[in-house]
Design a protein around this motif. Sequence first.
Motif, short mmCIF file in Angstrom:
data_model
loop_
_atom_site.label_atom_id
_atom_site.label_comp_id
_atom_site.label_asym_id
_atom_site.label_seq_id
_atom_site.Cartn_x
_atom_site.Cartn_y
_atom_site.Cartn_z
N GLN A 1 0.88 -1.16 0.00
CA GLN A 1 0.00 0.00 0.00
C GLN A 1 0.92 1.21 0.00
O GLN A 1 1.63 1.44 0.97
N TRP A 2 0.94 1.92 -1.09
CA TRP A 2 1.91 2.99 -1.33
C TRP A 2 3.30 2.40 -1.15
O TRP A 2 3.62 1.41 -1.79
N THR B 1 -7.09 0.46 -6.20
CA THR B 1 -7.38 1.84 -5.79
C THR B 1 -8.56 2.43 -6.56
O THR B 1 -8.88 2.00 -7.67
N ARG C 1 -9.73 5.81 -8.35
CA ARG C 1 -9.12 7.03 -8.91
C ARG C 1 -10.24 7.89 -9.46
O ARG C 1 -11.16 7.38 -10.11
N TRP D 1 -13.15 0.76 -8.49
CA TRP D 1 -11.77 0.55 -8.13
C TRP D 1 -11.11 -0.37 -9.15
O TRP D 1 -11.80 -1.13 -9.84
N ALA E 1 -0.20 2.59 -9.21
CA ALA E 1 -0.91 3.07 -8.02
C ALA E 1 0.03 3.69 -6.99
O ALA E 1 -0.26 4.75 -6.41
N ASP F 1 -5.06 8.73 -5.52
CA ASP F 1 -5.79 7.46 -5.43
C ASP F 1 -6.21 7.18 -4.00
O ASP F 1 -5.63 7.71 -3.05
N LYS F 2 -7.18 6.33 -3.89
CA LYS F 2 -7.60 5.89 -2.56
C LYS F 2 -7.70 4.38 -2.59
O LYS F 2 -8.23 3.79 -3.53
N VAL F 3 -7.17 3.79 -1.55
CA VAL F 3 -7.14 2.33 -1.50
C VAL F 3 -8.55 1.75 -1.46
O VAL F 3 -9.43 2.27 -0.80
N SER F 4 -8.74 0.65 -2.18
CA SER F 4 -10.01 -0.07 -2.07
C SER F 4 -9.75 -1.47 -1.50
O SER F 4 -8.89 -2.19 -2.00
N LYS G 1 -9.33 9.24 3.90
CA LYS G 1 -8.06 9.46 3.21
C LYS G 1 -7.19 10.40 4.04
O LYS G 1 -7.63 11.47 4.47
#
Length: 690
Positions: free
Chosen positions: A75-76, A114, A116, A122, A128, A135-138, A378
């Motif tokens: 994650q990132w 993610t 977007r 997602w 990503a 982006d936001k994690v899904s 977020k």
Amino acid sequence: MSSSPFRNRNRDSSPAGAPGRKRSQFTYRHLNQMTSYNTSCPLRVIAHLDLDCFYAQVEMVRLGIPEDKPLAVQQWQGLIAVNYPARAFNIGRHCTVTEARKLCPDLIAQHVATWREGDDKWAYRDDAAEHIATDKVSLDPYRLESRKIMAIIKEHLPGGNLQKVEKASIDEVYLDLTAHVHAVMLERFPGELGGPPPYDDPSEQLPMPGIKALDWKADALVDLGDEEGVGEGEFDDPDWDDVALLVASEIVRNVREVIRERLGYTCSAGVSRNKLLSKLGSAYKKPNQQTVIRNRAVRHFLSGFKFTKIRNLGGKLGEQVAQAFDTEAVSDLLEVPIEQLKTKLGDENGVWIYETLRGVDTSEVNSGTQIKSMLSAKSFRPDITAVEQATRWLRIFAADIFARLVEEGVLEHKRRPKTINLHHRHGNQTRSRSGPIPARLLNEESLFDLAKNLFHQITLEGNIWPCSNLSLSVAGFEEGVLGNMGIDAFLVKGDEARALKSSESARTSSREGLDMSTRQQPAAKRRRIDGSGGGIQRFLTKREPSQDTRPALEEDDLVRKDGGETLGTSKTYVASGAAWSEELPSEEAQADPGQSPIMTHACSRCDANLGSPEELQSHLDWHFAKDLQEEERVSQAFANRQASAAANNPRVGSQKGAAAPASAAAPGPKKSAGRPKKKPERGQSKLNFG
Ligand code: DCP
Ligand code: MG
């Protein structure tokens, strides 16, 4: 049964139940208690299943990666799940991707899916990791698999009263197998257990099982240690509690096999007499193993742990205990008399710790657990600084939450949330606003509008930039009603009177906790919810065809008011970058939504007559604040009662006792919010949704 795990007792000895023969330590009453899930039944059997490196397994199965290849879920720049081959390289969640690659150049690092902006779903994206800002994690892929696992477990176990399953987090399940095991035992031991108690007296002891040894197959059986004089030894004959655990371990082994066959996932399990021990058991040997903790092995099993590993002792209470006694070892604390624990930790905590260290836990497996709230959040890096940016995120949150609501059956009106809540963080300060969700207006767009409106209210306070975190949540789920849009829907009645209020409870807090205040804002005027005009339209929800007709039962979003771990059933993680679960403030509003035209200014709760709709709303807000206060007072009292019940009876109430110490850290009953100011806050009266 061809390969019976039971070996017959030497039949040369006197037959089971014959006079002079040793009898079981359990009675007919205990046996009977098994059918009613009595939490203090000494023949209880509880299992805890925990998927091995869950997210990593999901990615491995999805991508068809062989089991021996090291893989981590990224994650990132961080790792949130690491499979066992990768753990062999000392890679763990503490590593960054770069560090992990140094340890194992062949590591497969799969980034989570993610959201977007601009995309309506997602997706897994190769780039990503570089898009942390946009982006936001899904976690939907994992939720989906989690649901499949739950479905398989439920399908595999017998139904009706023989099934009690609690989803404790995205990859953990508790099973109360007691009633199921009871049925199996009666079937397998008709001679010993089939008949009525002698003299029809349920307090009569049962005959001993007609077996001399149990075959635990490949289970990791916790041994008894070499302590002398502690409970029963290995050479004592198996009693019915051992038999019950053996039957349970067979059931669990089968469940694990089915999950493996059907979905490809391995999991580990703990089998014991309660949740506390089973949870420790499932983590005892991983991956793909199950550990049985027989009652006679409990003391030895627990004495090897640091007590900070025990459910509910990982946090503040554990720290307090460690400081008070200058040790983290269970074995040290077992030496401490209860009176001393009480003196140093207070009566409730002292008793609770005393019991917990001895493996007493009567908390229930709660099959009724359902989602209580959903959160989409977020954390920004860098912080955001403009309304447009925030609005873009709100759209993603609304889409994310609505997709999960669809899973939960919102389109079929199975369940719906009643309140929406927005949190905003600026420096050390967190602000939040909440309001009701109109019953007849629940779709992605309306959630977005509600979120924008809440955000707008926050902006009115000024000094909100830069913003380091935004989170949107919905809560207060109720079973779906709807369907008939008769006149009733537009009238104020009973509890729905609450609908009249649009409760915005505002909470401003500083991280230091110095400035924690809860104030009731006078309700804003009832607002238009969308820009598409007022009138009847705004009461109607467009029914969109459901994308997914699977039964909606997802519980991993469940975030308990008590912080999850208090009851030991729900994990709460805040992953960096995007929280997947975060402790929510207690449900802020129980308001039934209502954009209903007001037919009266009388308060339906106390018959007070208010001069205007605004005054009525203020007045209802005041009721609401009182309700919240009352709710907290009651739960506090409940926790206390449980703890004192536990004090009186060491076999009772340890679970709720568990809630008691934790609740010490939880916010206590709030100071009276008092009557809200009658006048709306500056700007409030001008607010419109949309
Ligand atoms: N998780 C997360 N962040 C954390 C802890 C966990 O995102 N700090 C996610 C990823 C995990 C899943 O939750 O796969 C389940 O958590 P577990 O603690 O059960 O850990 P694993 O299943 O990964 O490993 P184990 O085999 O130890 O159970
Ligand atoms: Mg796990």
